[in-house]
Design an enzyme around this catalytic site. Structure first.
Site, PDB file in Angstrom:
ATOM      1  N   ASP A  33       0.917  -1.198   0.221  1.00 56.48           N
ATOM      2  CA  ASP A  33      -0.041  -0.102   0.079  1.00 56.48           C
ATOM      3  C   ASP A  33       0.774   1.253   0.000  1.00 56.48           C
ATOM      4  O   ASP A  33       2.091   1.208   0.521  1.00 56.48           O
ATOM      5  CB  ASP A  33      -0.880  -0.068   1.193  1.00 56.48           C
ATOM      6  CG  ASP A  33      -2.183   0.902   0.923  1.00 56.48           C
ATOM      7  OD1 ASP A  33      -2.436   1.444  -0.150  1.00 56.48           O
ATOM      8  OD2 ASP A  33      -2.882   0.867   2.082  1.00 56.48           O
ATOM      9  N   ASN A  35       1.205   3.342  -2.860  1.00 60.09           N
ATOM     10  CA  ASN A  35       1.893   3.928  -4.228  1.00 60.09           C
ATOM     11  C   ASN A  35       1.210   5.042  -4.622  1.00 60.09           C
ATOM     12  O   ASN A  35       2.157   5.872  -5.142  1.00 60.09           O
ATOM     13  CB  ASN A  35       1.174   2.948  -5.223  1.00 60.09           C
ATOM     14  CG  ASN A  35       1.866   1.437  -5.220  1.00 60.09           C
ATOM     15  OD1 ASN A  35       2.811   1.239  -4.320  1.00 60.09           O
ATOM     16  ND2 ASN A  35       1.359   0.563  -5.932  1.00 60.09           N
ATOM     17  N   GLY A  36      -0.057   5.578  -4.270  1.00 62.51           N
ATOM     18  CA  GLY A  36      -0.726   6.639  -4.845  1.00 62.51           C
ATOM     19  C   GLY A  36       0.111   7.952  -3.834  1.00 62.51           C
ATOM     20  O   GLY A  36       0.329   9.058  -4.614  1.00 62.51           O
ATOM     21  N   ARG A  37      -0.010   7.670  -2.603  1.00 61.98           N
ATOM     22  CA  ARG A  37       0.609   8.710  -1.758  1.00 61.98           C
ATOM     23  C   ARG A  37       2.295   9.103  -2.337  1.00 61.98           C
ATOM     24  O   ARG A  37       2.780  10.175  -2.010  1.00 61.98           O
ATOM     25  CB  ARG A  37       0.698   8.452  -0.268  1.00 61.98           C
ATOM     26  CG  ARG A  37      -0.598   8.849   0.315  1.00 61.98           C
ATOM     27  CD  ARG A  37      -1.191   7.987   1.377  1.00 61.98           C
ATOM     28  NE  ARG A  37      -1.364   6.616   1.230  1.00 61.98           N
ATOM     29  CZ  ARG A  37      -1.567   5.690   2.232  1.00 61.98           C
ATOM     30  NH1 ARG A  37      -1.139   5.853   3.509  1.00 61.98           N
ATOM     31  NH2 ARG A  37      -1.896   4.526   1.941  1.00 61.98           N
ATOM     32  N   ARG A  46      -0.753   9.077  -9.852  1.00 58.95           N
ATOM     33  CA  ARG A  46      -0.757   7.909  -9.037  1.00 58.95           C
ATOM     34  C   ARG A  46      -0.244   6.831  -9.678  1.00 58.95           C
ATOM     35  O   ARG A  46       0.329   6.023  -9.318  1.00 58.95           O
ATOM     36  CB  ARG A  46      -2.207   7.752  -8.699  1.00 58.95           C
ATOM     37  CG  ARG A  46      -2.856   8.811  -7.753  1.00 58.95           C
ATOM     38  CD  ARG A  46      -4.280   8.283  -7.719  1.00 58.95           C
ATOM     39  NE  ARG A  46      -4.545   6.869  -6.728  1.00 58.95           N
ATOM     40  CZ  ARG A  46      -4.453   6.626  -5.748  1.00 58.95           C
ATOM     41  NH1 ARG A  46      -3.992   7.654  -4.940  1.00 58.95           N
ATOM     42  NH2 ARG A  46      -4.323   5.283  -5.422  1.00 58.95           N
ATOM     43  N   HIS A  50       2.442   3.336  -8.962  1.00 60.55           N
ATOM     44  CA  HIS A  50       2.318   1.947  -9.254  1.00 60.55           C
ATOM     45  C   HIS A  50       3.236   1.001 -10.172  1.00 60.55           C
ATOM     46  O   HIS A  50       3.663   0.213  -9.874  1.00 60.55           O
ATOM     47  CB  HIS A  50       0.875   1.656  -9.963  1.00 60.55           C
ATOM     48  CG  HIS A  50      -0.314   2.044  -9.341  1.00 60.55           C
ATOM     49  ND1 HIS A  50      -0.486   1.600  -7.815  1.00 60.55           N
ATOM     50  CD2 HIS A  50      -1.447   2.799  -9.514  1.00 60.55           C
ATOM     51  CE1 HIS A  50      -1.680   2.005  -7.654  1.00 60.55           C
ATOM     52  NE2 HIS A  50      -2.320   2.975  -8.440  1.00 60.55           N
ATOM     53  N   GLU A  80     -12.369  -4.808  -4.028  1.00 58.73           N
ATOM     54  CA  GLU A  80     -13.065  -3.157  -4.015  1.00 58.73           C
ATOM     55  C   GLU A  80     -12.212  -2.061  -5.020  1.00 58.73           C
ATOM     56  O   GLU A  80     -12.709  -0.975  -5.105  1.00 58.73           O
ATOM     57  CB  GLU A  80     -12.897  -2.586  -2.443  1.00 58.73           C
ATOM     58  CG  GLU A  80     -13.767  -3.220  -1.578  1.00 58.73           C
ATOM     59  CD  GLU A  80     -13.525  -4.788  -1.197  1.00 58.73           C
ATOM     60  OE1 GLU A  80     -12.308  -5.033  -1.186  1.00 58.73           O
ATOM     61  OE2 GLU A  80     -14.410  -5.667  -1.195  1.00 58.73           O
ATOM     62  N   TRP A  82     -12.003  -1.925  -7.888  1.00 62.30           N
ATOM     63  CA  TRP A  82     -12.781  -1.578  -9.014  1.00 62.30           C
ATOM     64  C   TRP A  82     -13.465  -0.230  -9.013  1.00 62.30           C
ATOM     65  O   TRP A  82     -13.896   0.582  -9.988  1.00 62.30           O
ATOM     66  CB  TRP A  82     -14.033  -2.636  -9.291  1.00 62.30           C
ATOM     67  CG  TRP A  82     -13.283  -3.878  -9.638  1.00 62.30           C
ATOM     68  CD1 TRP A  82     -13.385  -5.100  -8.773  1.00 62.30           C
ATOM     69  CD2 TRP A  82     -12.643  -4.345 -11.140  1.00 62.30           C
ATOM     70  NE1 TRP A  82     -12.687  -6.088  -9.494  1.00 62.30           N
ATOM     71  CE2 TRP A  82     -12.341  -5.614 -10.620  1.00 62.30           C
ATOM     72  CE3 TRP A  82     -12.165  -3.804 -12.096  1.00 62.30           C
ATOM     73  CZ2 TRP A  82     -11.538  -6.456 -11.597  1.00 62.30           C
ATOM     74  CZ3 TRP A  82     -11.358  -4.608 -13.021  1.00 62.30           C
ATOM     75  CH2 TRP A  82     -11.428  -5.789 -12.908  1.00 62.30           C
ATOM     76  N   LEU A 144      10.262 -20.925  -4.297  1.00 60.53           N
ATOM     77  CA  LEU A 144       9.271 -20.035  -3.864  1.00 60.53           C
ATOM     78  C   LEU A 144       7.889 -19.916  -4.655  1.00 60.53           C
ATOM     79  O   LEU A 144       8.060 -19.789  -5.806  1.00 60.53           O
ATOM     80  CB  LEU A 144      10.040 -18.494  -3.796  1.00 60.53           C
ATOM     81  CG  LEU A 144       8.924 -17.341  -3.359  1.00 60.53           C
ATOM     82  CD1 LEU A 144       8.889 -17.359  -2.024  1.00 60.53           C
ATOM     83  CD2 LEU A 144       9.703 -16.073  -3.880  1.00 60.53           C
TER      84      LEU A 144
HETATM   85  C1  IPE Z   1      -5.739  -2.808  -0.268  1.00 59.24           C
HETATM   86  O1  IPE Z   1      -5.384  -1.208  -0.374  1.00 59.24           O
HETATM   87  C2  IPE Z   1      -5.564  -3.647  -1.591  1.00 59.24           C
HETATM   88  C3  IPE Z   1      -4.233  -3.791  -2.358  1.00 59.24           C
HETATM   89  C4  IPE Z   1      -2.974  -3.300  -1.728  1.00 59.24           C
HETATM   90  C5  IPE Z   1      -4.643  -4.367  -3.322  1.00 59.24           C
HETATM   91  P1  IPE Z   1      -6.062  -0.206  -0.533  1.00 59.24           P
HETATM   92  O2  IPE Z   1      -5.311   1.218  -0.800  1.00 59.24           O
HETATM   93  O3  IPE Z   1      -7.392  -0.610  -1.699  1.00 59.24           O
HETATM   94  O4  IPE Z   1      -7.283  -0.169   0.685  1.00 59.24           O
HETATM   95  P2  IPE Z   1      -7.936   0.669   1.686  1.00 59.24           P
HETATM   96  O5  IPE Z   1      -8.754   1.557   0.407  1.00 59.24           O
HETATM   97  O6  IPE Z   1      -6.939   2.027   2.014  1.00 59.24           O
HETATM   98  O7  IPE Z   1      -8.550   0.041   2.679  1.00 59.24           O
HETATM   99  C1  IPE Z   2      -1.420   0.118  -3.399  1.00 62.24           C
HETATM  100  O1  IPE Z   2      -1.361   1.638  -3.244  1.00 62.24           O
HETATM  101  C2  IPE Z   2      -1.825  -0.462  -4.749  1.00 62.24           C
HETATM  102  C3  IPE Z   2      -3.284  -0.770  -4.749  1.00 62.24           C
HETATM  103  C4  IPE Z   2      -4.132  -0.835  -4.031  1.00 62.24           C
HETATM  104  C5  IPE Z   2      -3.719  -1.347  -6.168  1.00 62.24           C
HETATM  105  P1  IPE Z   2      -2.623   2.572  -3.248  1.00 62.24           P
HETATM  106  O2  IPE Z   2      -3.045   2.933  -4.976  1.00 62.24           O
HETATM  107  O3  IPE Z   2      -3.590   2.120  -2.421  1.00 62.24           O
HETATM  108  O4  IPE Z   2      -1.937   3.965  -2.805  1.00 62.24           O
HETATM  109  P2  IPE Z   2      -2.467   4.950  -1.699  1.00 62.24           P
HETATM  110  O5  IPE Z   2      -3.183   3.970  -0.772  1.00 62.24           O
HETATM  111  O6  IPE Z   2      -3.667   5.525  -2.580  1.00 62.24           O
HETATM  112  O7  IPE Z   2      -1.315   5.849  -1.208  1.00 62.24           O
HETATM  113 MG    MG Z   3      -4.157   2.360  -0.551  1.00 63.43          MG
END
Ligand code: IPE
Ligand code: IPE
Ligand code: MG
Length: 253
Positions: A33, A35-37, A46, A50, A80, A82, A144
């Protein structure tokens, strides 16, 4: 600072001498988790996060292999996810083939076996084909197990397992009283994989987000504020070190 967080400045040497070789977790599951931030902090779109996160996967797989982890499950896309903008979803759906196009030869060379859990029915054909190809081509590897959770949701998995059992009862193959925890586990997508010993979530979020709800019942959890694109093999070793300091009691004394 929250007591579930630890400093991430542990220096590790190549041979992982800091780890107790007799207590290596067999299965590590990771909620990748942040990647976007990561991208936002850098003023990038964003999807750039990724793309960078994909490189982390390569590093982490390499280190997991080094350490002697047997199963590595990576949460790549949830049921979720999607809900995200179509352009982002489209990009995420291209990542498996990008990753595998680039890394499959190395995975082969390292005897890695690719697997996947999740509902493939909603995946675009190009994504499904790339994943199926990797699964097929690595199915005889004995190293693995690299398990991608793709369109995976814990509740969806549980409901599907209940449906399967319901049908078996309906057809008279099973009586309700035959259903045990072990039989139930066998109907899950992870029937061939042991429960995770260690769950890691990056980016400071402390929640499961519908990940492996049944399988994580007795796993050790380790959370770090490091964003997934910044996560590396050293952090993985640190997580395993922390795991090795825990006393797993399973309800006993
Ligand atoms: C959980 O991360 C899903 C994956 C890492 C694939 P999200 O970023 O989707 O979760 P929430 O929305 O913060 O709970
Ligand atoms: C995790 O990073 C990747 C997926 C959920 C696919 P995010 O895309 O959720 O990144 P944040 O949480 O917005 O920073
Ligand atoms: Mg996230």
């Amino acid at each position: 600072m929250d007591r579930f967080f630890f400093n991430t400045d542990v220096k590790t040497d190549k041979k992982n001498m800091l780890l107790d070789q007799d207590n290596i977790p067999s299965h590590i599951a990771i909620i990748m988790d942040g990647n976007g931030r990561w991208a936002k902090q850098k003023g990038l779109p964003r999807v750039a996060g990724h793309r960078e996160g994909m490189k982390t996967i390569t590093n982490v797989v390499e280190k997991a292999n080094d350490i002697g982890i047997q199963f590595l499950t990576l949460y790549a896309f949830s049921t979720e996810n999607w809900k995200r903008p179509k352009t982002e979803v489209d990009f995420l759906m291209k990542l498996p083939e990008r990753f595998l196009d680039k890394e499959l030869p190395a995975l082969q060379k390292n005897n890695v076996k690719v697997k996947t859990i999740g509902d493939p029915s909603l995946l675009p054909p190009h994504t499904k084909q790339a994943v199926d190809k990797a699964v097929r081509e690595t199915e005889n590897n004995s190293g693995l197990v690299l398990n991608f959770a793709l369109n995976y949701g814990g509740r969806h998995e549980l409901v599907e397992a209940v449906r399967k059992l319901g049908r078996e009862v309906e057809h008279g193959h099973l009586k309700p009283e035959d259903i045990t925890e072990s039989l139930f586990s066998d109907r899950l997508l992870t029937s061939e994989i042991p429960d995770p010993d260690l769950l890691i979530r990056t980016s400071g979020e402390i929640r499961l987000s519908n990940f492996m709800l049944w399988q994580l019942a007795y796993s050790e959890f380790w959370f770090t504020e490091v964003l997934w694109p910044d996560f590396n093999g050293g952090h993985l070793v640190e997580a395993v070190q922390r795991y090795q300091q825990r006393k797993r009691r399973y309800g006993g004394v």
